[in-house]
Design an enzyme around this catalytic site. Structure first.
Site, PDB file in Angstrom:
ATOM      1  N   HIS A  34       0.813  -1.217   0.000  1.00 44.38           N
ATOM      2  CA  HIS A  34       0.000   0.000   0.000  1.00 44.38           C
ATOM      3  C   HIS A  34       0.844   1.264   0.000  1.00 44.38           C
ATOM      4  CE1 HIS A  34      -3.431  -2.647   1.676  1.00 44.38           C
ATOM      5  NE2 HIS A  34      -3.508  -2.554   0.359  1.00 44.38           N
TER       6      HIS A  34
ATOM      7  N   HIS B  52      -7.855  -8.020  -8.143  1.00 43.74           N
ATOM      8  CA  HIS B  52      -8.221  -8.899  -7.031  1.00 43.74           C
ATOM      9  C   HIS B  52      -8.430  -8.017  -5.805  1.00 43.74           C
ATOM     10  CE1 HIS B  52      -6.081 -11.451  -9.911  1.00 43.74           C
ATOM     11  NE2 HIS B  52      -6.748 -12.474  -9.405  1.00 43.74           N
TER      12      HIS B  52
ATOM     13  N   GLU C 231     -13.731  -8.867  -7.792  1.00 45.35           N
ATOM     14  CA  GLU C 231     -13.654  -9.778  -6.651  1.00 45.35           C
ATOM     15  C   GLU C 231     -14.624 -10.935  -6.859  1.00 45.35           C
ATOM     16  OE1 GLU C 231     -12.688 -11.911  -3.734  1.00 45.35           O
ATOM     17  OE2 GLU C 231     -11.556 -10.052  -4.111  1.00 45.35           O
TER      18      GLU C 231
ATOM     19  N   ASP D 173      -3.040  -8.426  -7.584  1.00 43.20           N
ATOM     20  CA  ASP D 173      -2.775  -8.901  -6.231  1.00 43.20           C
ATOM     21  C   ASP D 173      -3.555 -10.196  -5.968  1.00 43.20           C
ATOM     22  OD1 ASP D 173      -2.313  -9.185  -3.533  1.00 43.20           O
ATOM     23  OD2 ASP D 173      -3.697  -7.602  -2.938  1.00 43.20           O
TER      24      ASP D 173
END
Length: 281
Positions: A19, A42, A118, A164
């Site tokens: 992050h 993701h 997602e 990710d």
């Protein structure tokens, strides 16, 4: 496979690196007046309650955001992550930790667009709820790799892609490289950030080699480990591989990575890597 839930790991040492890099890239790329397309392949649930049962099970955040939260003088890039988390906690106690979707939503402008993917049904619903009715954002219960190709090249002519995956399936490493190469062919000037866990170093070595041989230029790697590589103790380090990184990212990581080793790992156990995998030209 849909068993992975990031809530158990939210705010851990790997999130801090991921992050910090993501925020730096977002803030750099939103300085230009032109719109930006942000793609998260993701996305997870979007935001995580650190006092909830998932995060409390192993309390991985204690040695991640917990240590950064109480630090006196973190480097600028890490301070920006802490400031954002403090703002989202309304300057009160540390209770929530943002996933990449909430970070992007917080930093993007009215002219930017965010596409979130997602597949886990529960996390997808949490993600939709977290993003509410923000018209800048599209939440999709679709395969992020497949949708990535359809979203490139972007109408905005500028793109930041975060990849990710959970890496639950061994083939994820190979599949990721294949999709990145395909995406680069569709939009070669986009910035692509790949997060990876080091559980088995051989798989990371193979992924790095495949990217080096891909013909893609300007690839940087930044990695932070809290302990030496081990096949017995799960993830001991993680990293980010960035294609077409902002020119400022290298300097930011030169400051951030040594600090992470000194403050987020046990004495003598931590390490970092900062490498130009492929030259810009």
């Amino acid at each position: 496979m849909l068993s992975y839930r990031h809530g158990f790991h939210a705010g851990n040492f790997a999130d801090i690196l991921k992050h910090t890099v993501f925020i730096h890239m977002l803030e750099y790329m939103t300085q230009k007046e032109k719109p930006l397309r942000i793609i998260d392949t993701h996305a997870g649930a979007g935001v995580y309650k650190l006092n909830g049962p998932q995060a409390q099970k192993n309390r991985e955040f204690d040695t991640g955001i917990g240590r950064l939260w109480t630090s006196d003088t973190p480097p600028v890039a890490l301070a920006r992550l802490r400031e954002l988390v403090q703002t989202l906690n309304e300057r009160g106690p540390l209770q929530i930790y943002p996933g990449s979707p909430l970070i992007a939503q917080t930093l993007m402008r009215p002219i930017d667009r965010l596409f979130l993917h997602e597949l886990h049904p529960s996390d997808y619903q949490f993600l939709r709820d977290a993003m509410r009715s923000d018209k800048r954002i599209k939440v999709l219960d679709e395969d992020g790799f497949a949708s990535l190709q359809a979203l490139l090249p972007p109408l905005e002519r500028r793109a930041l892609v975060l990849i990710d995956p959970s890496y639950e399936i061994k083939s994820d490493y190979h599949h990721l490289v294949k999709q990145v190469i395909h995406a680069h062919k569709r939009f070669a000037v986009g910035t692509v950030a790949i997060w990876y866990p080091v559980v088995n170093r051989t798989r990371i070595d193979e992924m790095e080699l495949a990217l080096k041989k891909s013909g893609i230029k300007n690839i940087q790697l930044m990695e932070f480990g809290i302990a030496p590589d081990s096949l017995e103790h799960g993830m001991t380090s993680s990293g980010m591989i960035v294609i077409n990184p902002p020119w400022t990212l290298w300097g930011a990581m030169e400051e951030a990575l040594p600090w992470l080793v000194d403050n987020l790992s046990d004495e003598g156990q931590g390490f970092y890597r900062l490498e130009q995998l492929v030259a810009e030209k």
